[in-house]
Every structure is written in C-alpha cells, then in structure tokens.
Write a protein that holds these residues in place. Structure first.
Motif, PDB file in Angstrom:
ATOM      1  N   VAL A   1       0.833  -1.205   0.000  1.00 53.55           N
ATOM      2  CA  VAL A   1       0.000   0.000   0.000  1.00 53.55           C
ATOM      3  C   VAL A   1       0.870   1.258   0.000  1.00 53.55           C
ATOM      4  O   VAL A   1       0.685   2.166  -0.834  1.00 53.55           O
ATOM      5  CB  VAL A   1      -0.936  -0.003   1.226  1.00 53.55           C
TER       6      VAL A   1
ATOM      7  N   VAL B   1       1.089   4.211  -2.939  1.00 55.44           N
ATOM      8  CA  VAL B   1       0.753   5.619  -2.731  1.00 55.44           C
ATOM      9  C   VAL B   1       1.989   6.488  -3.001  1.00 55.44           C
ATOM     10  O   VAL B   1       1.899   7.554  -3.631  1.00 55.44           O
ATOM     11  CB  VAL B   1       0.207   5.829  -1.311  1.00 55.44           C
TER      12      VAL B   1
ATOM     13  N   CYS C   1      -5.594   8.642   2.264  1.00 57.83           N
ATOM     14  CA  CYS C   1      -5.233   7.965   1.030  1.00 57.83           C
ATOM     15  C   CYS C   1      -4.634   6.581   1.327  1.00 57.83           C
ATOM     16  O   CYS C   1      -5.018   5.574   0.711  1.00 57.83           O
ATOM     17  CB  CYS C   1      -4.231   8.841   0.303  1.00 57.83           C
TER      18      CYS C   1
ATOM     19  N   GLY D   1      -6.194   2.860   0.433  1.00 58.79           N
ATOM     20  CA  GLY D   1      -5.419   1.848  -0.280  1.00 58.79           C
ATOM     21  C   GLY D   1      -5.452   0.527   0.458  1.00 58.79           C
ATOM     22  O   GLY D   1      -5.624  -0.534  -0.147  1.00 58.79           O
ATOM     23  N   GLU D   2      -5.331   0.608   1.787  1.00 52.92           N
ATOM     24  CA  GLU D   2      -5.348  -0.622   2.567  1.00 52.92           C
ATOM     25  C   GLU D   2      -6.719  -1.278   2.512  1.00 52.92           C
ATOM     26  O   GLU D   2      -6.837  -2.508   2.437  1.00 52.92           O
ATOM     27  CB  GLU D   2      -4.963  -0.334   4.024  1.00 52.92           C
TER      28      GLU D   2
ATOM     29  N   ALA E   1      -6.203   7.642  -7.979  1.00 54.15           N
ATOM     30  CA  ALA E   1      -6.566   6.469  -7.184  1.00 54.15           C
ATOM     31  C   ALA E   1      -6.392   5.203  -8.027  1.00 54.15           C
ATOM     32  O   ALA E   1      -5.851   4.199  -7.544  1.00 54.15           O
ATOM     33  CB  ALA E   1      -8.007   6.597  -6.702  1.00 54.15           C
TER      34      ALA E   1
ATOM     35  N   ALA F   1      -2.780   4.271  -8.262  1.00 55.37           N
ATOM     36  CA  ALA F   1      -2.282   3.614  -7.047  1.00 55.37           C
ATOM     37  C   ALA F   1      -2.697   2.152  -7.029  1.00 55.37           C
ATOM     38  O   ALA F   1      -1.901   1.271  -6.671  1.00 55.37           O
ATOM     39  CB  ALA F   1      -2.811   4.338  -5.809  1.00 55.37           C
ATOM     40  N   VAL F   2      -3.940   1.870  -7.426  1.00 54.29           N
ATOM     41  CA  VAL F   2      -4.404   0.478  -7.463  1.00 54.29           C
ATOM     42  C   VAL F   2      -3.600  -0.309  -8.500  1.00 54.29           C
ATOM     43  O   VAL F   2      -3.255  -1.482  -8.280  1.00 54.29           O
ATOM     44  CB  VAL F   2      -5.913   0.416  -7.773  1.00 54.29           C
TER      45      VAL F   2
ATOM     46  N   MET G   1      -0.416  -1.238  -6.931  1.00 52.88           N
ATOM     47  CA  MET G   1      -0.662  -2.338  -5.983  1.00 52.88           C
ATOM     48  C   MET G   1      -0.800  -3.655  -6.736  1.00 52.88           C
ATOM     49  O   MET G   1      -0.350  -4.703  -6.267  1.00 52.88           O
ATOM     50  CB  MET G   1      -1.941  -2.081  -5.174  1.00 52.88           C
TER      51      MET G   1
END
Lengths: 184, 164
Positions: free
Chosen positions: A52, A56, A82, A86-87, A127, A130-131, A134
């Motif tokens: 995570v 970010v 944020c 994410g978590e 967002a 960021a995913v 991940m």
C-alpha cells in the motif's frame, strides 16, 4: 456475499437444477489448488503495508502536485486517508481472492465508491494509478516474479512452494482490474 | 450465503483486518473435507430423480391414507407436488454439500417452512418418513464412498430434525 461454491449454487438455483458434474469439476479445481490460493492470500496480507505505502508513494512520485498545497494528499491528514483507502481496497481484494469470487469486493467496496470519490473531490485517475501499482506489486509477490532490481531496498520473496500459479495470478490481477474500472 | 469462507470473511471485515493465519487455517480445514462432500453432491445430482421417486413412493406406501379424498395427496396434481417438494429438498441438500454448510437449506428450505406446512395443512411426518427412507436407503460403497455418504446423511438428518 458469495464464494466460489455458493456462486455455483446460486446460479444452479436460478435454473432449479442441482449442481452437476460440470460445475463440480471447476470447484474441484478450487479445492485442488486450495493451498496455492491460501499462499496467494498470505502473500498479499503479509506484505500489505509495504504494497500500500509503495503504491501511494509511487502515485505521488509520478504526480508531485498531490503533496503541494492544494493537492489531494496535502496535508498529512489527507495523505493518511489515502493510505487508509489503499489498505481497504487491498483488504477487500484479499477477501475476494480467498473466496474465489468478486461479490464481496463489489458489494462492500466498489458499490458507490466512484460516486463517493467524485463527491469528495478525490482524483479517481490517481486512485486508479495507485491500485495499478498495488496490482503489479501484489502479482509479483503471488507469482514470485519480483526481482531485487524491481523491489529495491524492500525486496522480498515469499517462501512458498514454487509451482504453476498463473491461474491465481490472473485471478488476483482481475480483481485489481475490477477496482480500476470501477473507479476510473 | 453462509459458508466457511463467507463466515471467515464477514468476521475479518467486521474487525477491519486482513485474513489472518487463523482464517486461512479454517478455510484449509474446509477444503480438506471438500472431496467427500463434492463426491456426494455429484452422485446425488446424477441420481436425483430416482432418489426423489423412491422417497415419494416410500412415503405413500407407508401412509396410503394420504391419497384418500380430503388428504394431501387426494389427486394426481397434489401427488406430483409432493414429489416436486421432495425433489426441491434433495436439491437443497445437493447445494449444502457443494457449499459445505447448511446455508441453502436454512435460507430456502427451512425458514418459513413450518408456517407454510401449517397454512397448507400438510403433514410434516410424511416428509420426515420420505427423508428417513432416503437416508436409510443410502449405502456405501454402492452409492458413494463411506465418507461421502456420511456427509450426505448428516444434511438429511439436519432437515429431518428441522421438520420434526
């Protein structure tokens, strides 16, 4: 909420038919690869905070405006929100991977998430980025394809039995893609 | 739908945590027992119509009065519905065997059943008789392996207890 087993039951019930050999063959696949699946979930959960925070950080590195005054990750209170989100997303993906079905992710995480983000002024493109980070990180952990070059100082290789887990990697990736298309 | 995995996920979600080692072990235990119940589900699905017919026949043989005027099986339409209901129950047992829990029976077969039976004036003892026949008719290794038969019978017993 459904899992791989109750999903086949729900669709069989819609036809008022018992769950027959065809569906059961797929479920036997879930059972046969059960340990792999648990290893995959473990790979995500054990590295959750790293995955995570890395995502970010990467998102901000690519778009430093986020942490300048007026940016959506400024001040630290909003950066913390944020990281928290994410978590949460990663947590629901780990549930979906454990269940072998995306319904928990859809019902409890994605339902209304995009509308909430728009209402709060969260940049959904960032967002989604960021995913996506991940996704690469989690997929590398599950498939054990991460390298010291890609991992840097946080390089970690999971100590699970090595074998063919391409199906699980693809399944996990599909859950991340589901989130990305759900919010973008 | 209640199953081991959804129960584990619901609990983890309520606590806001990732699946823990305990959760993974619980799922692993469920998976280890899965082979037997999937075998039972497959065998039951392939013989569902025959099993339903035997169960209904056994019930009407034991209680022939059910076919008399004014009773639950007074005409062919009503008799067919009895067989249909037994087929539904056996189908739900097939679902339970697939899921590995009593969720399908609870949600679709038992919740509200008492009210329906009372409202329609149906005798639950007849259903219990049919299910008991089905349970005792099951035989290992002719029908399925002993462990699979054990799983199968435990869901029939669960349903019998709920109806009696």
């Amino acid at each position: 909420m459904l899992d791989a087993f109750s999903r086949s039951v729900a669709s069989a019930d819609a036809k008022t038919a018992p769950v027959g050999s065809g569906d059961l063959a797929a479920l036997r696949g879930y059972v046969a690869d059960g340990n792999k699946r648990l290893d995959a979930v473990n790979a995500i959960t054990s590295n959750a905070s790293c995955v995570v925070s890395d995502a970010v950080t990467g998102m901000i590195c690519e778009n430093t405006g986020l942490i300048q005054a007026g940016g959506n990750c400024y001040p630290t209170r909003r950066m913390a929100a944020c990281l928290r989100d994410g978590e949460i997303v990663l947590r629901y993906i780990s549930y979906a991977l454990l269940a072998g079905d995306a319904s928990v992710l859809d019902d409890r995480c994605l339902n209304g998430l995009k509308e909430t983000y728009i209402a709060l002024g969260v940049p959904t493109q960032s967002a989604a980025r960021a995913v996506a980070i991940m996704k690469s990180s989690a997929v590398a952990h599950i498939g054990q394809t991460n390298t010291p070059a890609a991992g840097g100082t946080k390089y970690r290789k999971m100590e699970s039995t090595v074998g063919d887990c391409s199906a699980l990697v693809a399944e996990a990736a599909s859950y991340f893609d589901r989130v990305i298309s759900g919010i973008a | 739908m209640k199953s081991v995995v959804t129960t584990v996920v619901t609990a983890a979600d309520a606590a806001g945590r990732f699946p823990s080692q305990n959760d993974l072990e619980a799922v692993q235990g469920n998976i280890q027992r899965a082979a037997a119940r999937l075998e039972a589900a497959e065998k039951l699905a392939s013989g569902l119509d025959a099993v339903t017919k035997e169960a209904g026949d056994a019930c009407f043989n034991k209680y022939p009065y059910l076919k008399q005027p004014g009773e639950a099986g007074e005409n062919q339409t009503k008799i067919d519905k009895c067989y249909r209901d037994l087929g539904h129950y056996l189908r739900l047992i097939n679902y339970c065997l697939v899921v590995g829990g009593t969720g399908p029976l609870d949600e679709w077969g038992i919740a509200g059943a008492r009210e329906v039976f009372r409202g329609l004036g149906l005798p639950t003892t007849a259903y219990v008789e049919a299910l008991m026949f089905t349970r005792d008719r099951g035989c290992a290794p002719r029908d399925m392996s002993p462990q699979a038969l054990n799983e199968y019978k435990s869901y029939i017993d669960y349903l019998i207890n709920a109806l009696s």
